[in-house]
Design an enzyme around this catalytic site. Structure first.
Site, mmCIF file in Angstrom:
data_model
loop_
_atom_site.group_PDB
_atom_site.id
_atom_site.type_symbol
_atom_site.label_atom_id
_atom_site.label_comp_id
_atom_site.label_asym_id
_atom_site.label_seq_id
_atom_site.Cartn_x
_atom_site.Cartn_y
_atom_site.Cartn_z
ATOM 1 N N ASP A 264 -27.829 19.456 -24.019
ATOM 2 C CA ASP A 264 -26.568 20.052 -23.610
ATOM 3 C C ASP A 264 -26.278 21.140 -24.633
ATOM 4 O OD1 ASP A 264 -23.565 18.592 -22.200
ATOM 5 O OD2 ASP A 264 -24.180 20.677 -22.449
HETATM 6 C C1 GLC Z 1 -21.455 22.145 -21.022
HETATM 7 C C2 GLC Z 1 -21.650 20.932 -20.158
HETATM 8 C C3 GLC Z 1 -22.898 20.974 -19.336
HETATM 9 C C4 GLC Z 1 -23.163 22.404 -18.916
HETATM 10 C C5 GLC Z 1 -23.525 23.167 -20.169
HETATM 11 C C6 GLC Z 1 -23.721 24.670 -19.881
HETATM 12 O O1 GLC Z 1 -20.988 21.785 -22.282
HETATM 13 O O2 GLC Z 1 -21.560 19.652 -20.788
HETATM 14 O O3 GLC Z 1 -22.695 20.122 -18.188
HETATM 15 O O4 GLC Z 1 -24.222 22.486 -17.968
HETATM 16 O O5 GLC Z 1 -22.556 23.012 -21.196
HETATM 17 O O6 GLC Z 1 -22.529 25.258 -19.506
#
Ligand code: GLC
Length: 724
Positions: A264
């Site tokens: 993430d």
């Molecule tokens: C965010 C989310 C994830 C998302 C990523 C990119 O923090 O937790 O679900 O796809 O970052 O935006």
């Protein structure tokens, strides 16, 4: 009446998708040829070039090797629509054509209990991602819905591991048959937003295996998902992005995951943690650098530091090779090196799918002779509640969508009723963070409903106050809800409009349950409308006026009050040590309510219809290691409709504590009045097993099991016993 609307998009899309879609398989080369080609590519790469590939090269890309014709991997959110363009450095591209089909959110999709719609959902998402030049769409979100307060519940599917697994498979296949990689997220146990980057989730092996892992296992082994996203939180003391047991041993080892694990955004906390565990691509570590104004992608944890560590022998180059191998394997499987189908964008077929899903997602929770409204009897309609005119697509966090359009409930009613009906609108409450009810607005609303032939209240949660996803409230990323109470003084408003017109229909928008005790028993009809996507307003109007017979079933339990939820009765909210001790363990959702005899407001699997269904002739028969279940369902009413036959298994003689019953099969049947269908379902050994932590294996103990066939987890219609 168009109960079978959901079949139309399948027909519409199957042709076009089959023509342009492609099998979920490596390009025209055999797997062996792909691996040989990867070996050859690896042999030509320098260490620097390999390292460039295992971390971000911009906000939503990971590195390529231009010298060798290896392009960057391009990613985009989100789980229910392709997010707007970001630009390479988190500065939104303006003036680009980046609106998209805004599909119903995850909980709405799961409420359909229709696996075909899961595939269609994924197909639309995959086609639009392909059209926008995305290699990876960052969805599905399949974290288990454990607490009603989790800000991101709306993005996920359900509280039940079996329904989670069934709905995620079609979604993943749909996306990937368009030549785009899906991304099963967030691995794992990311079930609250509270301090998500630092909380440590303490969870038993059995709860991991029986509750939290099944959706991911199905995504890998049945969906063939190409990428998985490692969550922010720790699991039993180790960051998910550094978790050797969960990433290497379970996901890649036991489950045979052949794709790439992506962190993430900013979830990586150490070089050795990431490089030694099964993390393949580090994303988002530029976020903390943005504040400094000096973003340098080589400074990622898995960046140039690795040059030194490999050089001094601290890190084996083979570890990096394995990460690059997986990335190149994904690239081959999504046709990065050959012809990917062109995709499509904001098409009528895509909007038809959004509509079909919304039709089957909306849940009729309660109905005492008020619905469906009879169009012929309504000349004046009072619509009350600020959510009747609110649009939701653009907020909520990273799952935001710049919807090509979004039909609100009021617009849906206006579209349906046209000028034949005098429709009034009263906001009834103001969407703002603080401040109690506005008595003048309540008075206006009460007057409006008192004189109307029909009245509809539309309220519930919201994502955020604006389209800026940092301005979040309630159903949103980064934040959990403060409680289950309806905000902005809605309870007082609902009581006032029900007093003025007891037939007022109560419609709730949102990602999960609210505390309805103040008015639930006074309301004659209650509808859960979720965030039903760009066509949600039209679908709601069709359901309220009976053009579509509702068939949605709750994918989560609706508690009477928060403290009745297992996550709050048995476990604690994160303490000052940021530990979420999942002492509710395997008792998540209805598993808790049933096993501890707590009456919910509305049960898992609950959803009414405008017709009635009769279950009969349940038969169960064990042969070798399978139990065949047969049950007949008849439409005993006067309207065509759909019923979800739910099969729950109860272990009557377990040697360990087990939930009272567990969903192990379901089938949705569409029946005309008087029509019946006999469904046959085969339950395999896994349907009777629990996970034995000592043996570290699944066990189906001999003994008596009850097989329950029901219309919900609490509306069991037929039961039969079988000896395992
Ligand atoms: C965010 C989310 C994830 C998302 C990523 C990119 O923090 O937790 O679900 O796809 O970052 O935006």
């Amino acid at each position: 009446m168009r109960i079978f609307r959901s079949l139309i998009p399948i027909l519409l899309l199957s042709g076009s998708f089959l023509m342009t879609g492609c099998q979920n398989s490596p390009s025209s080369m055999s797997p062996e040829a792909v691996e040989a080609r990867i070996d050859s590519m690896l042999s030509e790469m320098t260490l620097e070039e390999k390292i460039d590939m295992i971390h971000a090269s911009s906000s939503f890309t990971s590195g390529g090797v231009e010298r060798l014709g290896i392009p960057e991997l391009v990613m985009s959110d989100g789980p229910h629509g392709v997010r707007h363009e970001h630009g390479r450095d988190w500065v939104k591209d303006e003036g680009v054509a980046d609106s998209s089909t805004y599909l119903p959110v995850g909980t709405a999709l799961a409420s359909t209990w229709n696996e075909d719609l899961g595939y269609q959902f994924g197909s639309v998402l995959g086609r639009e991602a392909a059209f926008r030049g995305k290699d990876i769409i960052l969805g599905p979100g399949l974290n288990i819905i454990r607490s009603p307060l989790n800000g991101r519940n709306f993005e996920y599917l359900t509280e039940d591991p079996f329904l989670n697994a069934r709905m995620v498979v079609g979604y993943v296949r749909g996306v990937q048959d368009q030549g785009v990689a899906a991304n099963a997220k967030h691995y794992i146990a990311n079930t609250l937003e509270y301090d998500r980057e630092y909380v440590d989730v303490q969870v038993s092996e059995r709860a991991l295996r029986e509750i939290y892992l099944p959706g991911f296992k199905a995504a890998v082994q049945e969906g063939g998902v190409h990428t998985v996203m490692a969550a922010y939180n720790k699991v039993n003391g180790v960051y998910s992005a550094h978790h050797q047991y969960l990433l290497d041993d379970v996901l890649k080892g036991e489950y045979g995951f052949e794709g790439a694990v992506i962190s993430d955004w900013n979830a990586v906390k150490s070089t050795m943690g990431a490089v030694q565990a099964g993390l393949d691509i580090e994303m988002g570590s530029d976020l903390p650098m943005l504040a400094t104004g000096n973003v340098d992608y080589s400074k990622f944890f898995m960046g140039d530091t690795l040059l030194t560590l490999v050089g001094d022998g601290s890190v084996e180059e083979s570890l990096i090779d394995e990460k690059v191998r997986r990335i190149l394997r994904v690239m081959h499987r999504i046709h990065k090196f050959d012809e990917r189908p062109p995709g499509a964008y904001n098409t009528a077929e895509h909007q038809a799918v959004a509509r079909a899903i919304a039709d089957e997602a909306i849940v009729l929770l309660k109905n005492e002779d008020t619905l469906p409204l009879q169009q012929s009897e309504v000349t004046s309609l009072a619509v009350v509640g600020a959510n009747a005119t609110r649009k939701h697509a653009g907020a909520g966090g990273s799952s935001q969508v710049k919807a090509f359009y979004e039909i609100t409930p009021l617009e849906g009613l206006q579209n349906l009723l046209g000028s034949n009906v005098d429709i009034s609108f009263s906001p009834g409450y103001e969407i703002e963070r603080e401040g109690g009810p506005d008595q003048a607005l309540i008075q206006d609303a009460a007057e409006a409903v008192s004189g109307a032939d029909a009245a509809i209240f539309v309220g519930g949660w919201i994502h955020g106050y604006s389209d800026d996803w940092n301005d979040n409230a309630y159903d949103a990323e980064v934040l959990d809800k403060p409680d289950m109470n309806l905000p902005f003084g809605q309870d007082e408003l609902i009581k006032a409009v029900l007093e003025a017109n007891p037939n007022t229909v109560i419609v709730l928008v949102g990602g999960g349950p609210v505390d309805m005790r103040a008015w639930q028993h006074d309301a004659k009809s209650i509808v859960q409308a979720w965030y039903a996507g760009m066509e949600g307003g039209n679908a709601l109007a069709d359901i309220l006026f009976g053009n579509v017979n509702p068939s949605g079933k709750l994918p989560m339990t609706f508690p009477e009050r928060l403290e009745d939820s297992g996550a709050h009765a048995l476990a604690s909210y994160p303490d000052e040590n940021l530990v979420i001790d999942k002492t509710d363990d395997i008792y998540v959702g209805y598993r808790y309510f049933d096993s501890f005899n707590i009456e919910p407001a509305f049960a898992f699997g609950h959803g009414l219809s405008y017709t009635t269904f009769d279950f009969s002739d349940l038969r169960v028969e064990k042969q070798d290691d399978e139990v065949t279940v047969q049950v007949t369902v008849m439409n005993t009413g006067s309207m065509e409709g759909a019923e979800v036959i739910q099969i729950y298994v109860e272990d009557k003689e377990a040697s360990v504590a087990r939930p009272t019953k567990e969903l192990k099969a379901f089938e949705k049947v569409f029946l005309a009045p008087g029509e019946s269908s006999t469904v046959t379902i085969v339950l395999e050994e896994s349907a009777f097993s629990f996970f034995d932590e000592n043996a570290m294996s699944w066990v189906a103990e001999p003994g008596v099991f009850s097989i329950h066939a029901g219309s919900s987890s609490r509306d069991i219609r037929q039961t039969a016993n079988v000896e395992w």
